[in-house]
Design a protein around this motif. Structure first.
Motif, PDB file in Angstrom:
ATOM      1  N   ILE A 247     -11.035  -6.492  -9.063  1.00 37.33           N
ATOM      2  CA  ILE A 247      -9.992  -5.964  -8.175  1.00 37.33           C
ATOM      3  C   ILE A 247      -9.271  -4.799  -8.848  1.00 37.33           C
ATOM      4  O   ILE A 247      -8.988  -3.775  -8.215  1.00 37.33           O
ATOM      5  CB  ILE A 247      -8.997  -7.081  -7.798  1.00 37.33           C
ATOM      6  N   ILE A 248      -8.982  -4.936 -10.136  1.00 38.61           N
ATOM      7  CA  ILE A 248      -8.315  -3.864 -10.878  1.00 38.61           C
ATOM      8  C   ILE A 248      -9.169  -2.600 -10.877  1.00 38.61           C
ATOM      9  O   ILE A 248      -8.678  -1.492 -10.620  1.00 38.61           O
ATOM     10  CB  ILE A 248      -8.006  -4.318 -12.320  1.00 38.61           C
ATOM     11  N   SER A 249     -10.452  -2.744 -11.153  1.00 39.71           N
ATOM     12  CA  SER A 249     -11.361  -1.589 -11.161  1.00 39.71           C
ATOM     13  C   SER A 249     -11.411  -0.929  -9.792  1.00 39.71           C
ATOM     14  O   SER A 249     -11.421   0.306  -9.679  1.00 39.71           O
ATOM     15  CB  SER A 249     -12.766  -2.034 -11.578  1.00 39.71           C
ATOM     16  N   HIS A 250     -11.423  -1.746  -8.753  1.00 40.03           N
ATOM     17  CA  HIS A 250     -11.465  -1.227  -7.384  1.00 40.03           C
ATOM     18  C   HIS A 250     -10.214  -0.414  -7.062  1.00 40.03           C
ATOM     19  O   HIS A 250     -10.307   0.701  -6.529  1.00 40.03           O
ATOM     20  CB  HIS A 250     -11.597  -2.399  -6.406  1.00 40.03           C
ATOM     21  N   ILE A 251      -9.039  -0.944  -7.395  1.00 42.20           N
ATOM     22  CA  ILE A 251      -7.783  -0.262  -7.074  1.00 42.20           C
ATOM     23  C   ILE A 251      -7.648   1.033  -7.871  1.00 42.20           C
ATOM     24  O   ILE A 251      -7.181   2.053  -7.344  1.00 42.20           O
ATOM     25  CB  ILE A 251      -6.589  -1.197  -7.331  1.00 42.20           C
ATOM     26  N   ILE A 254      -9.794   3.492  -6.005  1.00 41.02           N
ATOM     27  CA  ILE A 254      -9.254   3.845  -4.688  1.00 41.02           C
ATOM     28  C   ILE A 254      -8.052   4.780  -4.811  1.00 41.02           C
ATOM     29  O   ILE A 254      -7.919   5.760  -4.069  1.00 41.02           O
ATOM     30  CB  ILE A 254      -8.849   2.567  -3.915  1.00 41.02           C
ATOM     31  N   LEU A 255      -7.163   4.486  -5.765  1.00 44.96           N
ATOM     32  CA  LEU A 255      -5.930   5.263  -5.919  1.00 44.96           C
ATOM     33  C   LEU A 255      -6.057   6.377  -6.956  1.00 44.96           C
ATOM     34  O   LEU A 255      -5.078   7.069  -7.242  1.00 44.96           O
ATOM     35  CB  LEU A 255      -4.771   4.335  -6.296  1.00 44.96           C
ATOM     36  N   ASN A 256      -7.252   6.520  -7.515  1.00 43.56           N
ATOM     37  CA  ASN A 256      -7.517   7.579  -8.492  1.00 43.56           C
ATOM     38  C   ASN A 256      -6.559   7.487  -9.682  1.00 43.56           C
ATOM     39  O   ASN A 256      -5.888   8.457 -10.054  1.00 43.56           O
ATOM     40  CB  ASN A 256      -7.411   8.954  -7.830  1.00 43.56           C
ATOM     41  N   LEU A 257      -6.500   6.295 -10.277  1.00 44.20           N
ATOM     42  CA  LEU A 257      -5.612   6.043 -11.409  1.00 44.20           C
ATOM     43  C   LEU A 257      -6.429   5.844 -12.681  1.00 44.20           C
ATOM     44  O   LEU A 257      -7.461   5.174 -12.666  1.00 44.20           O
ATOM     45  CB  LEU A 257      -4.763   4.795 -11.157  1.00 44.20           C
ATOM     46  N   GLN A 258      -5.952   6.418 -13.776  1.00 44.32           N
ATOM     47  CA  GLN A 258      -6.620   6.211 -15.057  1.00 44.32           C
ATOM     48  C   GLN A 258      -6.196   4.899 -15.699  1.00 44.32           C
ATOM     49  O   GLN A 258      -6.974   4.262 -16.411  1.00 44.32           O
ATOM     50  CB  GLN A 258      -6.306   7.374 -16.005  1.00 44.32           C
ATOM     51  N   HIS A 259      -4.950   4.517 -15.460  1.00 40.11           N
ATOM     52  CA  HIS A 259      -4.421   3.293 -16.056  1.00 40.11           C
ATOM     53  C   HIS A 259      -3.708   2.477 -14.982  1.00 40.11           C
ATOM     54  O   HIS A 259      -3.163   3.024 -14.018  1.00 40.11           O
ATOM     55  CB  HIS A 259      -3.449   3.618 -17.189  1.00 40.11           C
ATOM     56  N   LEU A 260      -3.710   1.172 -15.173  1.00 40.74           N
ATOM     57  CA  LEU A 260      -3.064   0.270 -14.224  1.00 40.74           C
ATOM     58  C   LEU A 260      -2.446  -0.882 -15.010  1.00 40.74           C
ATOM     59  O   LEU A 260      -3.120  -1.531 -15.816  1.00 40.74           O
ATOM     60  CB  LEU A 260      -4.091  -0.259 -13.222  1.00 40.74           C
ATOM     61  N   ILE A 295       0.369  -7.649  -5.587  1.00 39.00           N
ATOM     62  CA  ILE A 295       0.295  -6.211  -5.841  1.00 39.00           C
ATOM     63  C   ILE A 295       1.594  -5.595  -5.334  1.00 39.00           C
ATOM     64  O   ILE A 295       1.893  -5.642  -4.137  1.00 39.00           O
ATOM     65  CB  ILE A 295      -0.906  -5.573  -5.117  1.00 39.00           C
ATOM     66  N   THR A 296       2.374  -5.017  -6.234  1.00 41.68           N
ATOM     67  CA  THR A 296       3.667  -4.440  -5.859  1.00 41.68           C
ATOM     68  C   THR A 296       4.120  -3.472  -6.945  1.00 41.68           C
ATOM     69  O   THR A 296       3.355  -3.143  -7.855  1.00 41.68           O
ATOM     70  CB  THR A 296       4.712  -5.561  -5.632  1.00 41.68           C
ATOM     71  N   GLY A 297       5.374  -3.018  -6.854  1.00 40.08           N
ATOM     72  CA  GLY A 297       5.910  -2.092  -7.848  1.00 40.08           C
ATOM     73  C   GLY A 297       7.179  -2.616  -8.483  1.00 40.08           C
ATOM     74  O   GLY A 297       7.696  -3.677  -8.115  1.00 40.08           O
ATOM     75  N   ILE A 315      -0.369  -7.022 -10.295  1.00 38.24           N
ATOM     76  CA  ILE A 315      -0.820  -5.645 -10.480  1.00 38.24           C
ATOM     77  C   ILE A 315       0.320  -4.747 -10.029  1.00 38.24           C
ATOM     78  O   ILE A 315       0.814  -4.882  -8.908  1.00 38.24           O
ATOM     79  CB  ILE A 315      -2.088  -5.328  -9.666  1.00 38.24           C
ATOM     80  N   GLU A 316       0.745  -3.850 -10.916  1.00 40.24           N
ATOM     81  CA  GLU A 316       1.864  -2.971 -10.580  1.00 40.24           C
ATOM     82  C   GLU A 316       1.362  -1.602 -10.141  1.00 40.24           C
ATOM     83  O   GLU A 316       0.671  -0.905 -10.883  1.00 40.24           O
ATOM     84  CB  GLU A 316       2.812  -2.809 -11.769  1.00 40.24           C
ATOM     85  N   ILE A 317       1.709  -1.241  -8.905  1.00 41.39           N
ATOM     86  CA  ILE A 317       1.506   0.108  -8.385  1.00 41.39           C
ATOM     87  C   ILE A 317       2.881   0.756  -8.354  1.00 41.39           C
ATOM     88  O   ILE A 317       3.839   0.147  -7.883  1.00 41.39           O
ATOM     89  CB  ILE A 317       0.916   0.091  -6.957  1.00 41.39           C
TER      90      ILE A 317
END
Length: 353
Positions: A247-251, A254-260, A295-297, A315-317
């Motif tokens: 799921i982390i790899s997918h997000i 999808i969001l074009n993030l280098q780190h999560l 999944i939140t911020g 998972i923090e967005i």
């Protein structure tokens, strides 16, 4: 069109009475009786948004033409699902436009001069309220009073739709943007401010009690004890499993993030239920169960400690990343009411090295 008329439409889009008790959605700056020339939408009011509004308005004064520039920018095709929204039942209304008339040359010069001196009445629709906490001292040197002062001077009104818009539209739009269906998750239901996706599916089983041996009948009885009838057919739960690491790899992709940033006891943990809350949703951790993913911020250190102790994955967005789609989403919805809005992009106050 008066602000009150626009407010009523916004109330239809996302009822203000549904906002959280601590929220301050509604008319933050201005008067309901003000007639509006132009509407802008932005995630929130900041100095760059104000600069954009004033620059855009002044540019039109130079052109002497408000009507041609009153357009919605950048929202076409972003939310195709919104095309299915029903059109409003009440009569559609256009914002009254001002345009420099062109009769004789002398009249044109005089009208253009008058138009250039016209002080636009502007409405800014934001997601985050500019007045959130009670203001005890109106210090125009600091936020938010410095911005409110500029709004008053430049005849800019502000209406905010925060948690009421989260409930009505933004949480769903953010959840859709994550494309969890491609991992096998399906929308389950809404609960409070969260959108819940699940891997538990119902599979139909046609049973025939008259067939089979006594041994088969016993098997059938065991199956039927775990079934619920739906449309005269029996069902059972079929549970698949997806790891948190997947799921982390997918997000990230999808969001074009280098780190999560995430919290977990085990990256290989199988996730069955995902709760999604845009903005800041860590306060809902207490309502989750062991094995759930949120999944939140804006996740704080002690929020992470509590989740970790209860085997809840996080998972923090970033707050901005999960809500920056507000402006094009709102502009697209307003189109259904024949209201054109100009999108102004708020900036993310955080920088990353």
């Amino acid at each position: 069109m008066k602000i009150k008329e626009i407010y009523d439409i916004l109330n239809e889009i996302a009822p203000f009475e549904t906002q959280a008790s601590w929220d301050n959605s509604g008319l933050n700056v201005g008067s309901f009786e003000t007639n509006i020339d132009r509407i802008y939408v932005a995630l929130e009011l900041d100095s760059k948004v104000l600069d954009f509004i004033l620059e855009y308005n002044n540019f039109d004064k130079k052109l002497g033409n408000l009507e041609d520039s009153n357009i919605m920018q950048g929202s076409q095709g972003i939310f195709p699902a919104l095309d299915s929204l029903p059109h409003p039942t009440h009569p559609q209304k256009n914002i009254k436009q001002e345009k420099c008339p062109a009769n004789s040359k002398e009249d044109s010069k005089e009208n253009l001069k008058s138009y250039k001196n016209h002080n636009f009445s502007t409405l800014l629709i934001t997601h985050h309220p500019v007045i959130f906490k009670p203001i005890k001292n109106f210090n125009t040197q600091i936020y938010p009073c410095n911005l409110i002062e500029r709004c008053i001077k430049e005849n800019i009104s502000v209406i905010s739709l925060h948690t009421n818009f989260d409930l009505a539209h933004l949480n769903r739009a953010f959840a859709d943007s994550l494309n969890l269906e491609s991992l096998g998750f399906e929308y389950s239901h809404d609960k409070d401010f969260s959108i819940i996706y699940s891997l538990e599916k119902l599979e139909n089983i046609e049973s025939n009690a008259e067939q089979g041996s006594n041994k088969d009948s016993k098997k059938l009885e065991n199956i039927e004890s775990n079934l619920a009838p739906i449309n005269n057919k029996n069902t059972k739960k079929v549970t698949e499993s997806i790891t948190l690491e997947s799921i982390i790899s997918h997000i990230k992709k999808i969001l074009n993030l280098q780190h999560l940033k995430y919290v977990t006891n085990d990256l290989a943990q199988k996730i069955k239920n995902i709760h999604i809350i845009c903005g800041s949703g860590a306060s809902f951790i207490s309502s989750l169960k062991s094995g759930d993913l949120l999944i939140t911020g804006d996740i704080k250190y002690h929020d992470a400690m509590i989740a970790d102790s209860q085997n809840i994955s996080l998972i923090e967005i970033s707050h901005y990343k999960s809500e920056h789609i507000f402006a094009p989403l709102m502009a697209k919805i307003l189109q259904k009411y024949n209201i054109q809005a100009i999108i102004s992009n708020s900036h993310n106050p955080f920088c990353y090295a």
